[in-house]
Design a protein around this motif. Structure first.
Motif, short mmCIF file in Angstrom:
data_model
loop_
_atom_site.label_atom_id
_atom_site.label_comp_id
_atom_site.label_asym_id
_atom_site.label_seq_id
_atom_site.Cartn_x
_atom_site.Cartn_y
_atom_site.Cartn_z
N GLY A 139 16.41 -10.14 2.73
CA GLY A 139 15.98 -8.75 2.70
C GLY A 139 16.03 -8.18 1.30
N GLY A 140 15.20 -7.15 1.06
CA GLY A 140 15.18 -6.53 -0.26
C GLY A 140 14.06 -5.54 -0.40
N VAL A 141 13.54 -5.42 -1.63
CA VAL A 141 12.49 -4.47 -1.95
C VAL A 141 11.14 -5.18 -1.94
CG1 VAL A 141 12.79 -4.83 -4.44
CG2 VAL A 141 11.71 -2.73 -3.62
N ALA A 142 10.10 -4.48 -1.46
CA ALA A 142 8.77 -5.07 -1.34
C ALA A 142 7.73 -4.20 -2.04
CB ALA A 142 8.40 -5.25 0.12
N PHE A 143 6.64 -4.84 -2.47
CA PHE A 143 5.55 -4.16 -3.16
C PHE A 143 4.22 -4.63 -2.57
CE2 PHE A 143 9.08 -5.10 -5.95
CZ PHE A 143 9.38 -3.87 -6.53
N ALA A 144 3.23 -3.73 -2.48
CA ALA A 144 1.92 -4.09 -1.97
C ALA A 144 0.89 -3.07 -2.45
CB ALA A 144 1.92 -4.16 -0.45
N ASP A 145 -0.38 -3.45 -2.39
CA ASP A 145 -1.45 -2.52 -2.73
C ASP A 145 -2.21 -2.11 -1.48
OD1 ASP A 145 -2.90 -4.92 -2.26
OD2 ASP A 145 -4.55 -4.11 -3.45
N LEU A 146 -2.84 -0.95 -1.53
CA LEU A 146 -3.67 -0.45 -0.43
C LEU A 146 -4.84 0.31 -1.04
CD1 LEU A 146 -4.13 -0.10 2.60
CD2 LEU A 146 -2.74 1.99 2.49
N THR A 147 -6.05 -0.04 -0.65
CA THR A 147 -7.26 0.58 -1.18
C THR A 147 -8.11 1.12 -0.04
OG1 THR A 147 -7.31 -0.87 -3.12
CG2 THR A 147 -9.37 0.22 -2.53
N LEU A 148 -8.63 2.33 -0.21
CA LEU A 148 -9.52 2.95 0.76
C LEU A 148 -10.84 3.28 0.05
CD1 LEU A 148 -10.06 4.22 3.56
CD2 LEU A 148 -9.06 6.34 2.68
N ARG A 149 -11.96 2.87 0.66
CA ARG A 149 -13.28 3.09 0.07
C ARG A 149 -14.21 3.67 1.13
NH1 ARG A 149 -15.58 0.73 -4.40
NH2 ARG A 149 -13.80 -0.69 -4.49
N GLN A 150 -14.96 4.70 0.76
CA GLN A 150 -15.90 5.34 1.68
C GLN A 150 -17.25 5.53 0.99
OE1 GLN A 150 -14.46 8.89 3.62
NE2 GLN A 150 -16.54 9.67 3.99
N THR A 151 -18.31 5.06 1.67
CA THR A 151 -19.67 5.16 1.13
C THR A 151 -20.53 5.95 2.11
OG1 THR A 151 -19.40 3.03 0.03
CG2 THR A 151 -21.64 3.89 0.23
N PRO A 152 -20.77 7.22 1.86
CA PRO A 152 -21.63 8.01 2.74
C PRO A 152 -23.07 7.50 2.69
CG PRO A 152 -20.32 9.41 1.31
CD PRO A 152 -20.21 8.02 0.78
N ALA A 153 -23.80 7.72 3.77
CA ALA A 153 -25.20 7.30 3.80
C ALA A 153 -25.97 8.05 2.72
CB ALA A 153 -25.80 7.57 5.18
N GLY A 160 -10.03 5.17 -3.44
CA GLY A 160 -8.69 5.44 -3.96
C GLY A 160 -7.79 4.26 -3.66
N SER A 161 -6.90 3.96 -4.58
CA SER A 161 -5.98 2.84 -4.38
C SER A 161 -4.60 3.20 -4.91
CB SER A 161 -6.50 1.58 -5.09
OG SER A 161 -6.58 1.80 -6.48
N GLN A 162 -3.60 2.50 -4.41
CA GLN A 162 -2.23 2.76 -4.83
C GLN A 162 -1.38 1.52 -4.65
OE1 GLN A 162 -0.74 4.81 -0.64
NE2 GLN A 162 -1.12 6.09 -2.39
N THR A 163 -0.29 1.46 -5.39
CA THR A 163 0.72 0.42 -5.21
C THR A 163 1.88 1.00 -4.42
OG1 THR A 163 0.13 -0.69 -7.28
CG2 THR A 163 2.32 -1.13 -6.38
N ARG A 164 2.18 0.37 -3.31
CA ARG A 164 3.25 0.84 -2.43
C ARG A 164 4.56 0.12 -2.73
NH1 ARG A 164 1.79 3.39 2.50
NH2 ARG A 164 -0.05 4.67 2.08
N VAL A 165 5.66 0.82 -2.56
CA VAL A 165 7.01 0.24 -2.68
C VAL A 165 7.75 0.50 -1.38
CG1 VAL A 165 9.19 0.22 -3.95
CG2 VAL A 165 7.04 0.66 -5.17
N GLY A 166 8.31 -0.52 -0.79
CA GLY A 166 9.02 -0.38 0.48
C GLY A 166 10.16 -1.36 0.59
N TRP A 167 10.49 -1.71 1.81
CA TRP A 167 11.59 -2.65 2.06
C TRP A 167 11.11 -3.77 2.97
CZ3 TRP A 167 12.73 -3.06 7.23
CH2 TRP A 167 12.40 -1.97 8.05
N THR A 168 11.82 -4.89 2.92
CA THR A 168 11.43 -6.05 3.72
C THR A 168 12.66 -6.76 4.27
OG1 THR A 168 10.21 -8.15 3.70
CG2 THR A 168 11.36 -7.54 1.67
#
Length: 234
Positions: A139-153, A160-168
């Protein structure tokens, strides 16, 4: 004279038989103890891993009809150090790898996509060694990325994207095939909480949650297995 000669011959014969009896006794060798080395987990190691990952979000709640979960391939590398005390093994491990989960859908005429591409962790390990097999929790500290993209017609893409910090937390089993090569199987869970995602046009989302599950197998090379104990086996 005949009696004396007969007595002398009989005495000589008895002495010869006694000596022959002594010579006929064979000495039996005592089997020597065979010293067999016991595997020791102490030392630095590095290796590779591959498996399957699942990412869960609350996108399906924020945008009905939009997929909030997905699965994909995971893989990467790890490096660490073990220290064995009797049958107990403690250590630290860091890993970095690919986490390929991506989902998309058409919502309100716009194509929306979210994805994760990598994750990493820095964890403590503790376990019990049964000679060449190690059962452990981590167990310890965890890191990950998450990206959201939207393309209107007919419109411009907003992302938008971000680096997340959490636990595992997780658990696994590792077995030494040789003095330096080991194989392992483990499960890891990571929680990154809920955070808003800010887009490149200044907009923000509602808080987006992210959790990850990973099941993976791996191989390690132990650079040093430390001082091996010796047990006498007969």
């Amino acid at each position: 004279m005949k009696k004396l000669a007969f007595a002398a011959i009989a005495a000589a014969a008895m002495m010869g038989q006694a000596q022959a009896a002594d010579l006929g006794v064979r000495r039996v060798a005592v089997p020597a103890a065979i010293a067999a080395p016991v595997f020791n987990w102490t030392g630095f190691y590095a290796g590779l891993n591959v498996g399957v990952g699942i990412a869960n979000t609350n996108f399906s709640v924020l945008a009905p009809g939009f997929p909030g979960s997905g699965s994909g391939l995971v893989g990467g590398a790890q490096i660490g150090y073990n220290h064995q005390i009797n049958n107990f093994v403690i250590g630290v491990e860091g890993d970095l790898g690919y986490f390929g989960v991506s989902r998309s859908a058409v919502v309100g005429g716009a194509t929306v996509n979210w994805k994760t591409t990598w994750d990493a962790s820095l964890r403590a390990r503790a376990g019990v060694a049964i000679d060449r097999t190690l059962l452990y929790v981590t167990g310890g500290v965890a890191f990950a990325d998450l990206t959201l993209r939207q393309t209107p017609a007919g419109g411009a893409t907003v992302s938008g994207s971000q680096t997340r910090v959490g636990w595992t937390l997780g658990a696994g089993i590792e077995h030494a095939l040789t003095q330096n090569w080991t194989v392992r199987a483990e499960y890891l869970y990571a929680n990154y909480g809920s955070k808003i995602i800010r887009s490149n046009n200044g907009g923000v989302t509602d808080p987006v949650s992210l959790q990850e599950h990973k099941v993976r197998i791996g191989v390690n090379y132990l650079f040093s297995t430390g001082p091996s104990a010796v047990v006498a086996r007969y």
